[in-house]
Design a protein around this motif. Structure first.
Motif, short mmCIF file in Angstrom:
data_model
loop_
_atom_site.label_atom_id
_atom_site.label_comp_id
_atom_site.label_asym_id
_atom_site.label_seq_id
_atom_site.Cartn_x
_atom_site.Cartn_y
_atom_site.Cartn_z
N HIS A 82 30.22 -30.37 -121.95
CA HIS A 82 29.09 -31.24 -122.24
C HIS A 82 28.97 -32.23 -121.09
O HIS A 82 29.91 -32.98 -120.80
CB HIS A 82 29.29 -31.98 -123.56
CG HIS A 82 28.05 -32.69 -124.01
ND1 HIS A 82 27.72 -33.95 -123.54
CD2 HIS A 82 27.06 -32.32 -124.86
CE1 HIS A 82 26.58 -34.33 -124.09
NE2 HIS A 82 26.15 -33.36 -124.89
N LYS A 110 31.52 -30.19 -129.31
CA LYS A 110 30.58 -31.11 -129.97
C LYS A 110 31.30 -32.25 -130.67
O LYS A 110 30.78 -33.36 -130.75
CB LYS A 110 29.70 -30.34 -130.95
CG LYS A 110 28.62 -29.49 -130.29
CD LYS A 110 27.63 -28.93 -131.29
CE LYS A 110 28.29 -27.96 -132.25
NZ LYS A 110 27.36 -27.36 -133.21
N SER A 113 31.43 -35.02 -128.44
CA SER A 113 30.16 -35.34 -127.76
C SER A 113 29.08 -35.87 -128.69
O SER A 113 27.97 -36.16 -128.23
CB SER A 113 29.64 -34.07 -127.05
OG SER A 113 30.63 -33.48 -126.26
N ASN A 114 29.37 -35.98 -129.97
CA ASN A 114 28.34 -36.36 -130.94
C ASN A 114 27.75 -37.74 -130.69
O ASN A 114 26.57 -37.98 -130.96
CB ASN A 114 28.89 -36.29 -132.37
CG ASN A 114 29.08 -34.85 -132.82
OD1 ASN A 114 28.48 -33.95 -132.26
ND2 ASN A 114 29.93 -34.64 -133.81
N LEU A 121 24.87 -28.98 -122.93
CA LEU A 121 25.98 -28.05 -122.99
C LEU A 121 25.81 -26.99 -121.90
O LEU A 121 24.77 -26.34 -121.83
CB LEU A 121 26.06 -27.39 -124.36
CG LEU A 121 26.55 -28.27 -125.51
CD1 LEU A 121 26.17 -27.67 -126.84
CD2 LEU A 121 28.08 -28.46 -125.43
N GLU A 152 22.35 -25.07 -130.90
CA GLU A 152 22.02 -25.96 -129.78
C GLU A 152 21.67 -25.14 -128.55
O GLU A 152 22.12 -24.00 -128.39
CB GLU A 152 23.22 -26.86 -129.42
CG GLU A 152 23.62 -27.83 -130.51
CD GLU A 152 24.51 -27.15 -131.55
OE1 GLU A 152 24.71 -27.75 -132.62
OE2 GLU A 152 24.99 -26.03 -131.29
#
Length: 310
Positions: A82, A110, A113-114, A121, A152
């Protein structure tokens, strides 16, 4: 949401050769990667990932700066990153359950990375070659489809697989790149070899040989390598396999006998010997049902820590 190259969705109904021709920069990048000599990565700051393992961490990690894996013939090494958080995952896929494995590594990246509003990505695929059984091509297709199924957007940035990672010598095909590393701090990806693949190399290899699913081996929050607990029963025909000569082991226990690295047979023998010595790991290796835990010491090397100190 789909798998994208330069913002356009990859057309998976067409052969991968068409995709390469439609995006010549992918071929150029693969060519550049193939032209680099493999760097020897020393153990300091390294987290080595075996087949059917994965690890994810971020640039904030004070222990691990390099993720890497090698000995991939028909296997593919996948790096998912990410760009906002820098969360980076490396895994070594063999086609055992590709769709589930891709979902697992997507979730792992994720989870770091939220809270990051910006970034995207990006995926890098390296490995495989034009093998006789077309196992590499099958795995390439599986990975492309699995990433295309994700909710995503995933941007395909490096595509050095199968025909783009193939060399021919006296009518025999080989991979050009067998292993790669990614620098978690800089995001640089480069061909690599690893003199040290520990800790617990035989234990981890035994876990794979007994049919294990993809396994996360690292806790980035505590900066701990966690191995097990793993459980299996007596390995079928282990004495038979240990009695075979090198040629038989190579022919029967490899997906690509002619393309394996020189240490393949000795590695398999070592793993089989370990399985013979530990037919019931619940008794001999994990009697307390707790993982074997390692942390990097001041020299940057893995050191086992007692679970009661954690």
């Amino acid at each position: 949401m789909p798998l994208l190259v330069n913002g356009a969705r990859v057309d998976l109904a067409r052969p991968t050769g068409d995709m390469i021709r439609a995006h010549p920069h992918l071929e150029e990048k693969a060519k550049l990667l193939r032209s680099q000599p493999a760097q020897i990565v020393e153990p300091k700051g390294l987290l080595y990932v075996q087949q059917r393992e994965f690890a994810v961490t971020t640039p904030k990690d004070g222990s691990v700066s390099i993720l890497g894996s090698d000995d991939a013939t028909t296997c593919h090494i996948v790096v998912l990153r990410h760009t906002g958080s820098g969360a980076t995952c490396l895994t070594h896929c063999d086609g055992s359950d590709t769709e589930a494995e891709v979902s697992l590594i997507m979730s792992s990246v994720k989870s770091f990375s939220n809270s990051t509003g910006c970034g995207r990505l990006e995926v890098h695929l390296v490995g495989g070659f034009n093998d006789d059984r077309q196992l590499s091509q099958k795995l390439t297709n599986q990975l492309l489809r699995a990433f295309d199924l994700q909710p995503e957007d995933v941007h395909l940035v490096t595509f050095c697989v199968t025909e783009l990672n193939d060399r021919e010598e006296q009518d025999i095909h080989f991979p050009v790149i067998y292993g790669i590393a990614v620098n978690v701090k800089t995001a640089e990806i480069f061909p690599a070899t690893f003199p040290e693949k520990g800790p617990d190399e035989d234990l981890r290899s035994a876990h794979i040989l007994t049919g294990a699913p993809l396994t996360n081996i690292y806790d980035a929050k505590t900066e701990q390598l966690r191995i097990g607990p793993y459980f299996w029963g007596p390995f079928p025909h282990v004495d038979f396999w240990l009695e075979q000569d090198d040629a038989q082991i190579l022919q029967n226990l490899s997906t690509s006998p002619l393309a394996e690295p020189p240490h393949f047979v000795s590695h398999i023998r070592s793993t089989l010997t370990f399985l013979k010595e530990h037919p019931f790991p619940s008794r001999s290796l994990f009697p307390d049902r707790k993982p074997r835990i390692y942390k990097k010491n001041e020299e940057g090397l893995w050191e086992q820590v007692c679970s009661d100190k954690i």
